[in-house]
Scaffold this active site. Structure first.
Site, PDB file in Angstrom:
ATOM      1  CD  GLU A  17      -2.098  -2.186   1.154  1.00  0.00           C
ATOM      2  OE1 GLU A  17      -0.990  -2.643   1.501  1.00  0.00           O
ATOM      3  OE2 GLU A  17      -3.077  -2.906   0.905  1.00  0.00           O
ATOM      4  CG  HIS A  71     -10.612  -6.817   7.842  1.00  0.00           C
ATOM      5  ND1 HIS A  71      -9.581  -7.441   8.472  1.00  0.00           N
ATOM      6  CD2 HIS A  71     -10.388  -6.987   6.517  1.00  0.00           C
ATOM      7  CE1 HIS A  71      -8.778  -7.980   7.567  1.00  0.00           C
ATOM      8  NE2 HIS A  71      -9.237  -7.725   6.381  1.00  0.00           N
TER       9      HIS A  71
END
Lengths: 345, 377
Positions: free
Chosen positions: B100, B169
């Protein structure tokens, strides 16, 4: 006495000279042809070659037990040890199959990532560890937890979200923790566990050197498990550097199953031979057939021994394969469309 | 815009091909997507809305490209980018390794040099690994360079809680990103929002954080012909009044808009007429619409899924206190997620996220004050 006592650990300059075409055998194992450790598909430029997982030929080699005269390819296991390994692997497999069954019946929910096929890696490493050694894992952590000694019942209860689960239902499939068993997670982000594991190894060394808490067995060791996709992530490299710099008692275990969800390792990685990244940072990089528990165990013994003696980290690349999709929600279309086949001998 | 699309379609192919497989579930096989103003009500789900918006913007401007994990061959982790790799090729739809920080930085750099990247995060939780680039390289560059460098980049992906995916998450990042000057933060709710706001985001010269919601991807909404047109675009910074009301204003964004609308139905049966504001844009916040509404109703309930402290509701409350204090007849009610990492167990997760009942009770508290307020923690 270890079969490797006569072997000098080969460090980076020797390994770097290895050409691309040669078989990447472990640099610190005697450079003999290790039978059974064959044919990495990574050498093929495309995914055209079939992936072969070859079983161990340890016992077929028929070397007498305890012989040091010829460098035997595997340290032999006793019957009791072999049964422990076998039971652990079967438990891991059966556990994961039950998870799949419960998930498809709608009793388990969320993200569930199963370990089917990779049991040899977990068993090969974790069964050599002491209770005070730690394990850090990823979201594919059920079997690591069970191998480390967390009762299967507690892990299963956690997956059902029950208060009897190892984290009282608060963590879930991807976040298994057990302070009693020194299982430090269970992380959802890939790469996240690596610095945490490096920190655990740091604290082991600190306890020994600063706090003077000595352990006659040597330093407490940390094993970090992660996948091939993680090896392109910055945290991995940062920790390889620091672990070697400070000679931390850690083993970086790459469970290279060639796929990160639907992204093939070869499409994502400029140099797919992950073991080479160890020597780039000054530590041994070892490649092993991760489908063979005895080979994994052999490499693990050496790496754990190094770490305990304070000789520093090792990077071990275990080539393995997951038989199910990335998670139970993964349609897993890209792998089936490819030409990969698995043959078991 | 239409001319470009017709060229892509080619002769003989129905305009439905533009949306390709994305709309197969919506349209019965063989039907043609109406290009003219049809009287038939059309429905589109959020996934199709996002896919069509991406498709149209990529078609209109060759500088637009998409990158992220699994956006190409896998057709998108949540199938948002389905069909785009086949259509635009691997140079414009890039499957990245799991890095990322690296690929976000690469996207920002590409934007510095005039391309228009759309960076997908598999979930915005993973954007934390890249947040240095979002804030320091993207958000602040236009200011630091005194306007010389503009960063026309879009960061998009699902945000907030899903179902049973655990603490790492499930976080909502609206308040985090809305905190930063230099960013625009959008939170679509309906298919119309998804299409109009994503197109606006891609065309915008500044970095835009586009917060979707995984649970909304499959939800269908009616869309007018105007929305389906490829030039459709919504203004950034304007909220939408989803339902007009007289007694209490309820602000919400993303999935909570749906919950607020359900709450409004329940409240209307009890004689309370709630005005529901779909914020659409968290930064810039449409303070004018919110304040005008509060001046009309005199009561405010803010609803969000994220953690309460320093959240979106806190900012809205302050905006109203600053501009419309004399109009308030009751303290502002704040409904937010529980102040705890998202638990995994299903029953705990339900308690950690606002439910329709929580919104109804808050609106009643704002209206009657009949239920005593709990002591502040």
């Amino acid at each position: 006495m270890s079969a490797f006592s006569a072997v000098r650990i080969l460090f980076p300059p020797v390994v770097a000279a290895r050409s691309a075409g040669e078989k990447p055998s472990a640099p610190f194992l005697p450079s003999l042809a290790v039978p059974g450790l064959t044919r990495s598909p990574l050498r093929a430029p495309r995914l055209g070659r079939p992936l072969l997982a070859v079983s161990s030929d340890v016992l077929s080699g028929q070397k007498p037990l305890g012989s040091n005269s010829s460098p035997s390819s595997h340290a032999a296991v006793s019957r009791e040890e072999a049964l422990v390994l076998y039971e652990d692997m079967v438990l891991g497999r059966v556990f994961e199959d039950m998870c799949a069954q419960m998930y498809y019946r709608g009793k388990m929910f969320g993200f569930v990532h199963l370990y089917n096929g990779q049991e040899a890696v977990s068993t090969g490493f974790i069964k050599l560890l002491e209770a005070t050694d730690s394990v850090v894992s990823t979201y594919r952590d059920h079997v690591h937890a069970v191998s480390k000694g967390v009762p299967a019942r507690a892990v299963m209860a956690e997956l059902f979200g029950k208060t009897t689960g190892c984290c009282r239902g608060q963590g879930g499939s991807m976040h298994m923790f057990s302070s009693t068993h020194n299982l430090l997670g269970g992380f959802a982000f890939i790469g996240e566990g690596i610095p945490v594991a490096t920190g655990a190894a740091f604290s082991s060394k600190y306890r020994h050197e600063v706090l003077k808490q000595s352990n006659p067995k040597g330093l407490d060791v940390t094993v970090a498990f992660f996948g091939d996709g993680t090896c392109n992530n910055g945290q991995f490299f940062e920790c390889l550097n620091m672990a070697q710099l400070w000679k931390l008692p850690i083993i970086f275990v790459v469970e290279n199953n060639l796929w990160a969800i639907g992204m093939s390792h070869l499409r994502a990685t400029s140099d797919p031979e992950i073991w080479k990244k160890g020597p780039a940072f000054g530590m041994p990089g070892v490649h092993v057939d991760g489908m063979d528990v005895l080979k994994v165990r052999e490499v693990a013994m050496e790496a754990i021994g190094r770490a305990r003696r304070g000789e520093g980290p090792t990077l071990v690349e275990c080539e393995t394969y997951r038989f199910r999709g990335h998670s139970l929600a993964d349609p897993d279309e890209l792998r089936k469309a490819g030409k990969l086949e698995i043959l078991f001998i | 815009m239409l001319r470009v699309l017709r060229q892509k379609v080619g002769c003989g192919a129905s305009p439905a091909m533009i949306f390709g497989q994305a709309l197969q579930k919506v349209l019965p096989a063989g039907s043609v997507l109406p290009r003219k103003y049809s009287s038939a009500a059309k429905e589109m789900n959020v996934r199709e809305a996002l896919n069509s918006a991406l498709d149209e913007e990529m078609s209109a401007d060759p500088k637009v490209f998409l990158m992220g994990e699994e956006v190409g061959e896998y057709q998108g982790a949540y199938k948002i980018s389905k069909g785009l790799l086949e259509k635009y090729g691997p140079d414009r739809v890039l499957d990245t390794p799991i890095t990322e920080a690296g690929f976000t930085g690469i996207g920002v750099g590409a934007a510095y040099y005039g391309l228009r990247p759309v960076v997908e995060f598999m979930t915005f939780n993973f954007s934390m690994q890249a947040i240095d680039h979002i804030i320091n390289s993207a958000a602040k560059s236009n200011y630091m360079s005194a306007g010389q460098i503009s960063v026309p980049i879009v960061f998009r992906g699902p945000n907030g809680a899903a179902a049973g995916v655990g603490a790492q998450h499930s976080q909502c990042f609206a308040a985090w990103y809305a905190h930063v000057p230099g960013l625009k933060v959008l939170t679509p709710y309906s298919a119309e929002d998804a299409r109009g706001l994503l197109k606006a985001a891609i065309r915008d010269p500044d970095p835009v954080v586009f917060l979707e919601n995984e649970l909304l991807y499959g939800e269908s909404f009616p869309v007018s012909a105007e929305v389906l047109d490829s030039s459709f675009c919504l203004p950034i910074g304007k909220a939408k009044i989803e339902r007009e009301g007289k007694h209490v204003t309820i602000t919400a964004y993303s999935k909570m808009v749906g919950y607020a609308l359900q709450a409004a139905e329940i409240l209307s049966k009890e004689g309370i007429s709630a005005e529901i504001i779909n914020l659409r844009s968290i930064r810039p916040l449409d303070r004018a619409t919110i304040n005008a509404s509060v001046r009309k109703t005199n009561r405010l309930v803010t609803v969000e899924e994220g953690f309460p402290q320093h959240g979106v509701g806190a900012e809205i409350c302050m905006s109203v206190v600053e501009e419309s204090f004399e109009y308030l007849d009751a303290p502002v009610e704040r409904i937010a997620g529980a102040d705890v990492p998202m638990p995994y167990a299903a029953n705990l997760e339900r308690m950690a996220v606002p439910q329709v009942d929580d919104i109804v009770r808050a609106a009643k508290r704002a209206c009657y004050r009949s239920v005593p307020m709990a002591a502040a923690a």
